[in-house]
Scaffold this motif. Structure first.
Motif, short mmCIF file in Angstrom:
data_model
loop_
_atom_site.label_atom_id
_atom_site.label_comp_id
_atom_site.label_asym_id
_atom_site.label_seq_id
_atom_site.Cartn_x
_atom_site.Cartn_y
_atom_site.Cartn_z
N GLU A 10 2.19 -2.84 6.50
CA GLU A 10 1.23 -1.79 5.73
C GLU A 10 1.98 -0.22 6.15
O GLU A 10 2.48 -0.07 7.14
CB GLU A 10 -0.04 -1.59 6.22
CG GLU A 10 -0.77 -0.70 5.33
CD GLU A 10 -2.52 -0.67 5.68
OE1 GLU A 10 -2.63 0.14 6.74
OE2 GLU A 10 -2.99 -1.41 5.35
N ALA A 11 2.03 0.26 5.10
CA ALA A 11 2.82 1.91 5.22
C ALA A 11 2.18 2.73 4.34
O ALA A 11 1.57 2.36 3.35
CB ALA A 11 4.12 1.70 4.79
N THR A 12 2.23 4.07 4.70
CA THR A 12 1.88 5.10 3.73
C THR A 12 2.76 5.76 3.38
O THR A 12 3.75 6.20 4.25
CB THR A 12 0.67 6.04 4.61
OG1 THR A 12 -0.43 5.03 4.98
CG2 THR A 12 0.18 7.22 3.92
N ILE A 13 3.12 6.10 2.02
CA ILE A 13 4.21 6.61 1.60
C ILE A 13 3.54 8.11 0.74
O ILE A 13 2.74 7.96 0.08
CB ILE A 13 5.19 5.90 0.51
CG1 ILE A 13 5.68 4.77 1.37
CG2 ILE A 13 6.06 6.98 0.23
CD1 ILE A 13 6.49 4.05 0.58
N TYR A 14 4.21 9.26 1.13
CA TYR A 14 3.50 10.59 0.72
C TYR A 14 4.29 10.68 -0.64
O TYR A 14 5.70 10.91 -0.75
CB TYR A 14 3.92 11.74 1.46
CG TYR A 14 2.72 11.69 2.79
CD1 TYR A 14 1.57 11.98 2.72
CD2 TYR A 14 3.37 10.61 3.91
CE1 TYR A 14 0.99 11.74 4.18
CE2 TYR A 14 2.63 10.74 5.08
CZ TYR A 14 1.38 10.74 5.08
OH TYR A 14 0.56 10.68 6.25
N THR A 15 3.81 10.83 -1.82
CA THR A 15 4.36 10.73 -3.10
C THR A 15 4.44 12.05 -4.08
O THR A 15 3.21 13.03 -3.76
CB THR A 15 3.98 9.77 -4.05
OG1 THR A 15 2.22 9.68 -3.96
CG2 THR A 15 4.11 8.15 -3.33
N SER A 16 5.08 11.90 -4.85
CA SER A 16 5.13 13.33 -5.78
C SER A 16 5.52 12.59 -7.35
O SER A 16 6.61 11.89 -7.26
CB SER A 16 6.03 14.29 -5.60
OG SER A 16 6.08 15.42 -6.57
N LEU A 17 4.71 12.77 -8.31
CA LEU A 17 5.06 12.12 -9.61
C LEU A 17 5.61 13.07 -10.37
O LEU A 17 5.12 14.26 -10.54
CB LEU A 17 3.81 11.67 -10.30
CG LEU A 17 4.18 11.13 -11.61
CD1 LEU A 17 4.74 9.68 -11.84
CD2 LEU A 17 2.69 10.81 -12.32
N ILE A 18 6.91 12.89 -10.90
CA ILE A 18 7.64 13.82 -11.97
C ILE A 18 7.93 13.34 -13.24
O ILE A 18 8.55 11.86 -13.38
CB ILE A 18 9.07 14.34 -11.23
CG1 ILE A 18 8.76 15.22 -9.91
CG2 ILE A 18 9.97 14.85 -12.23
CD1 ILE A 18 10.19 15.45 -9.36
N VAL A 19 7.41 14.02 -14.33
CA VAL A 19 7.25 13.45 -15.54
C VAL A 19 8.47 14.15 -16.37
O VAL A 19 8.52 15.23 -16.28
CB VAL A 19 5.97 13.60 -16.34
CG1 VAL A 19 6.09 13.02 -17.80
CG2 VAL A 19 4.79 12.91 -15.38
N ARG A 20 9.25 13.10 -16.90
CA ARG A 20 10.59 13.71 -17.79
C ARG A 20 10.06 13.35 -19.20
O ARG A 20 9.23 12.31 -19.52
CB ARG A 20 11.79 13.41 -17.24
CG ARG A 20 11.97 13.72 -15.93
CD ARG A 20 13.44 13.36 -15.46
NE ARG A 20 14.07 11.96 -15.82
CZ ARG A 20 14.87 11.50 -15.32
NH1 ARG A 20 15.52 11.67 -14.26
NH2 ARG A 20 15.31 10.17 -16.17
N GLU A 21 11.14 13.53 -20.27
CA GLU A 21 10.78 13.15 -21.57
C GLU A 21 11.13 11.74 -21.57
O GLU A 21 10.35 11.07 -22.27
CB GLU A 21 11.76 13.67 -22.38
CG GLU A 21 11.39 15.45 -22.81
CD GLU A 21 12.51 15.93 -23.72
OE1 GLU A 21 13.22 15.19 -24.06
OE2 GLU A 21 12.31 17.18 -24.03
N ASP A 22 11.93 11.05 -20.63
CA ASP A 22 12.38 9.56 -20.82
C ASP A 22 12.09 8.93 -19.91
O ASP A 22 12.28 7.58 -19.52
CB ASP A 22 13.83 9.54 -20.95
CG ASP A 22 14.67 10.24 -19.72
OD1 ASP A 22 13.95 10.85 -18.97
OD2 ASP A 22 15.81 9.97 -19.41
N ALA A 23 11.17 9.39 -18.71
CA ALA A 23 10.67 8.68 -17.82
C ALA A 23 9.69 9.44 -16.67
O ALA A 23 9.58 10.59 -16.95
CB ALA A 23 11.95 8.28 -16.71
#
Length: 201
Positions: A44-57
Motif C-alpha cells: 500500500e502506498a499514498t501518492i500525492y497527485t495533480s491532474l493536468i488536462v490538455r487538449e489531447d490528454a
C-alpha cells in the motif's frame, strides 16, 4: 481534483507507476523518478497527485510527498517550464535543494537539468524567489543513498530508460552507463540515483 491516491502499487515503469485502489481501478501516474517508489511495489502506498488536462490528454502526476507536489505546481507556473521539465528537476533534487537554488539565484544549478537553459533558469528565479519556503525535510524527501549490493544488466538497462525518459541525451547516458558498470548496486532505484548524481555533478 485528486489530492492523493491511496492503494496498492502494482507496477513500475521508467516514466510512471500504476496504483490500484480498493475499487479495482488502476491509475497510471507520471512521476519524477518512478523507482523512488520501488520499496512500495505490491504494497500500500499514498501518492500525492495533480491532474493536468490538455487538449489531447488528461495526465495524472504523482509525488512521494506534499512538498514535492507543491514544488512541481510552482515550477509549472513559470513561463517556459512544462510538466516534463519540472519532473526532470524533481527527479534529481529534493524540493528544498530547488528552493535554495532559487533563493540563492543559483542559475548554474538549474541549468544542469534537461530542457533548462540560462534564460529559463533566470525566469524560474525571477518568478519564484521569495515565494517558496524551505521546510523541514522528511525521510521521504531526502532521497538518500543507501547500501549497495550486486548489479545486473537489467537493472542498468531500466535505470537508463528512466533517465532517457527525463530527457537526457545518448551521450549523457553513455557517461552514466560507464559509472554504473563500476558500481555494486542493489536496485533500479539506486542505479537511477547514482545516474542522476553523476549527471548533475
Amino acid at each position: 481534483m485528486y489530492a492523493y491516491i491511496k492503494g496498492q502499487l502494482t507496477q513500475l515503469f521508467p516514466t510512471h507507476v500504476v496504483i490500484e485502489t480498493t475499487s479495482g481501478i488502476g491509475y497510471e501516474i507520471q512521476t519524477p523518478n518512478s523507482y523512488r517508489f520501488q520499496k512500495y511495489l505490491n504494497k500500500e502506498a499514498t501518492i500525492y497527485t495533480s491532474l493536468i488536462v490538455r487538449e489531447d490528454a488528461q495526465l495524472l502526476y504523482g509525488f512521494i510527498s506534499e512538498e514535492e507536489k507543491d514544488m512541481f505546481l510552482s515550477l509549472i507556473k513559470v513561463t517556459g517550464i512544462g510538466p516534463k521539465s519540472a519532473l526532470a528537476i524533481l527527479a534529481t533534487s529534493t524540493p528544498n535543494e530547488v528552493k535554495r537554488a532559487i533563493e540563492n539565484e543559483n542559475d548554474a544549478y538549474l541549468t544542469k537539468f534537461p530542457g533548462i537553459g540560462k534564460k529559463t533558469a533566470r525566469q524560474i528565479v525571477l518568478d519564484l524567489k521569495g515565494k517558496v519556503q524551505i521546510t523541514e525535510e522528511t525521510s521521504e524527501t531526502l532521497f538518500q543513498m543507501d547500501g549497495q549490493a550486486s548489479v545486473n544488466e537489467n537493472v542498468i538497462k531500466e535505470a537508463l530508460l528512466a533517465l532517457e525518459a527525463l530527457g537526457y541525451s545518448k551521450r549523457e547516458l553513455a557517461k552514466v552507463e560507464k559509472v554504473l558498470n563500476k558500481e555494486n548496486i542493489e536496485s533500479v532505484d539506486e542505479a537511477v540515483k547514482i545516474g542522476l548524481r553523476t549527471l548533475v555533478s
